[in-house]
Design a protein around this motif. Sequence first.
Motif, mmCIF file in Angstrom:
data_model
loop_
_atom_site.group_PDB
_atom_site.id
_atom_site.type_symbol
_atom_site.label_atom_id
_atom_site.label_comp_id
_atom_site.label_asym_id
_atom_site.label_seq_id
_atom_site.Cartn_x
_atom_site.Cartn_y
_atom_site.Cartn_z
ATOM 1 N N ASP A 148 -11.424 12.792 5.282
ATOM 2 C CA ASP A 148 -12.435 11.729 5.225
ATOM 3 C C ASP A 148 -12.093 10.727 4.133
ATOM 4 O OD1 ASP A 148 -14.759 10.214 5.472
ATOM 5 O OD2 ASP A 148 -15.819 11.472 4.011
ATOM 6 N N HIS A 149 -11.809 9.489 4.558
ATOM 7 C CA HIS A 149 -11.518 8.408 3.617
ATOM 8 C C HIS A 149 -12.719 7.497 3.386
ATOM 9 C CE1 HIS A 149 -7.507 9.265 5.565
ATOM 10 N NE2 HIS A 149 -7.203 9.397 4.290
ATOM 11 N N VAL A 150 -13.887 7.862 3.917
ATOM 12 C CA VAL A 150 -15.037 6.956 3.927
ATOM 13 C C VAL A 150 -16.147 7.418 3.002
ATOM 14 C CG1 VAL A 150 -16.809 5.865 5.367
ATOM 15 C CG2 VAL A 150 -14.495 6.193 6.267
ATOM 16 N N GLY A 151 -16.554 8.677 3.102
ATOM 17 C CA GLY A 151 -17.681 9.149 2.309
ATOM 18 C C GLY A 151 -18.973 8.514 2.779
ATOM 19 N N GLY A 152 -19.894 8.266 1.861
ATOM 20 C CA GLY A 152 -21.168 7.661 2.233
ATOM 21 C C GLY A 152 -21.852 8.446 3.347
ATOM 22 N N PRO A 153 -22.563 7.768 4.253
ATOM 23 C CA PRO A 153 -23.287 8.455 5.323
ATOM 24 C C PRO A 153 -22.379 9.189 6.312
ATOM 25 C CG PRO A 153 -24.105 6.213 5.026
ATOM 26 C CD PRO A 153 -22.861 6.320 4.223
ATOM 27 N N LEU A 154 -21.101 8.786 6.382
ATOM 28 C CA LEU A 154 -20.210 9.381 7.378
ATOM 29 C C LEU A 154 -19.819 10.822 7.031
ATOM 30 C CD1 LEU A 154 -18.970 8.277 10.042
ATOM 31 C CD2 LEU A 154 -16.831 7.997 8.792
ATOM 32 N N LEU A 155 -19.945 11.213 5.782
ATOM 33 C CA LEU A 155 -19.532 12.559 5.395
ATOM 34 C C LEU A 155 -20.318 13.620 6.150
ATOM 35 C CD1 LEU A 155 -17.885 14.504 3.668
ATOM 36 C CD2 LEU A 155 -19.575 14.207 1.836
ATOM 37 N N ASP A 156 -21.606 13.406 6.340
ATOM 38 C CA ASP A 156 -22.408 14.394 7.070
ATOM 39 C C ASP A 156 -21.954 14.495 8.521
ATOM 40 O OD1 ASP A 156 -24.614 16.276 6.972
ATOM 41 O OD2 ASP A 156 -25.660 14.916 8.321
ATOM 42 N N GLU A 157 -21.545 13.372 9.111
ATOM 43 C CA GLU A 157 -21.015 13.390 10.477
ATOM 44 C C GLU A 157 -19.704 14.173 10.545
ATOM 45 O OE1 GLU A 157 -22.130 11.712 13.652
ATOM 46 O OE2 GLU A 157 -23.842 12.332 12.413
ATOM 47 N N SER A 190 -23.426 10.476 -0.800
ATOM 48 C CA SER A 190 -23.622 10.989 0.552
ATOM 49 C C SER A 190 -24.803 11.952 0.559
ATOM 50 C CB SER A 190 -22.372 11.747 1.043
ATOM 51 O OG SER A 190 -21.242 10.902 1.074
ATOM 52 N N VAL A 191 -25.551 11.931 1.658
ATOM 53 C CA VAL A 191 -26.611 12.905 1.884
ATOM 54 C C VAL A 191 -26.156 13.796 3.028
ATOM 55 C CG1 VAL A 191 -29.011 13.282 2.545
ATOM 56 C CG2 VAL A 191 -28.403 11.325 1.095
ATOM 57 N N ILE A 192 -26.049 15.099 2.777
ATOM 58 C CA ILE A 192 -25.554 16.009 3.798
ATOM 59 C C ILE A 192 -26.598 17.077 4.114
ATOM 60 C CG2 ILE A 192 -23.159 15.627 3.105
ATOM 61 C CD1 ILE A 192 -23.189 18.392 1.804
ATOM 62 N N ARG A 237 -26.516 22.919 7.726
ATOM 63 C CA ARG A 237 -25.382 22.847 8.647
ATOM 64 C C ARG A 237 -24.086 23.213 7.931
ATOM 65 N NH1 ARG A 237 -25.803 17.941 11.979
ATOM 66 N NH2 ARG A 237 -25.459 16.797 10.050
ATOM 67 N N LEU A 238 -23.913 22.749 6.717
ATOM 68 C CA LEU A 238 -22.728 23.102 5.934
ATOM 69 C C LEU A 238 -22.604 24.621 5.810
ATOM 70 C CD1 LEU A 238 -20.415 21.973 4.009
ATOM 71 C CD2 LEU A 238 -22.051 22.345 2.155
ATOM 72 N N ALA A 239 -23.734 25.270 5.552
ATOM 73 C CA ALA A 239 -23.721 26.723 5.379
ATOM 74 C C ALA A 239 -23.545 27.451 6.707
ATOM 75 C CB ALA A 239 -25.015 27.173 4.701
ATOM 76 N N TYR A 240 -24.305 27.036 7.712
ATOM 77 C CA TYR A 240 -24.253 27.730 8.996
ATOM 78 C C TYR A 240 -22.867 27.641 9.636
ATOM 79 C CZ TYR A 240 -29.378 27.784 8.752
ATOM 80 O OH TYR A 240 -30.679 27.972 8.370
#
Length: 340
Positions: free
Chosen positions: A217-226, A248-250, A254-257
């Motif tokens: 991921d070279h973008v971060g921001g909102p795209l990190l959660d995607e 970023s808000v993640i 979902r990260l854990a699951y």
Amino acid sequence: MRAIVLDTAGATPAWSERNDLVPPELEETEVVVEVEAAALNRADLEEIAGTYATAQRRSDRPHVAGSDLAGVVVAVGSAVSGIEPGDRVMAMVDGAFADFVAFDHRVALPVPDTLDWAEAAALPSALMTEYDALIDQGRLAPGQRVLITAATSGVGLLAVDIAQWAGAEQVFATTTSPQKELLLTARGAQAINTRVDDLAATVIAATGGAGVDLVIDHVGGPLLDECIAASRIGGTVVQVGRAGGPVSVIDVDRLAYRRVRLLGTTFRTRGTADRARIAEGIRTRLMPAVADRRIRPHVHLVLPAAQARQALDELADAGSAGKIVLDFGNRRHGDRETDA
């Protein structure tokens, strides 16, 4: 000696060209390179704004801007081995925008005869960043699926090539431009336009519901959660760049699951030994693929070094694909002949 020096004496760094500098003094582990070309990176915009600093910069040398260079070795220190005057090299360094640059010889990469100076200058940071992210940290294995965001940048296009060199079964690559989708498909990637497509849904559908093994991921921001949502259970996300913003808000559920391994990385805090280790991996593993152009740079624009301000404006515009390169015009040592 010409150089583009940042004057940090004031509150805001001033961009200027300097003609009153002398070539750097040589230390025993260093080489001095006469620069033929130097490529721009987005970090250069941050450096000029005064918001970028590295662990490498020496306080006893002028604050020269730039990080990617290609040129000819003109002197070597007493402890240098494997490099001689006259060798063509490229490197990711601090202070690349100068006629002569001294740096530790262990980070130098050889320039194959198949590359001209602009192409060589476009490679070092991209090779170092993406080899480290994909191979060292991402542990990419043959047959895996990879997602690369902001893939039409200079580093993103190299990431597509390196992923395919490493045997990735599928490479998904994002852009926000319909025109740039063609550039990605020409490189063998499956292009996803994140302005019109749901990134995670598109990737999940294309992988039969599984998701990708690795995201760069070279973008971060909102795209990190995607990116996390597009990962398979047990997948890895390597967060490399923050073009979309530093926050970023993640969904941590979902990260854990999905048991996703989320890694952050930068070269700002890496010392010479770490950079030398990565460079050695590139020399021994990647350089044959660079020489035969399986891994190749994409140069968007070449301008004379005197037009550095125009080049930086072009970089800030964000409309370019690939690298913007400054030509220093030091042609006494010759160049590869091309038909271009």
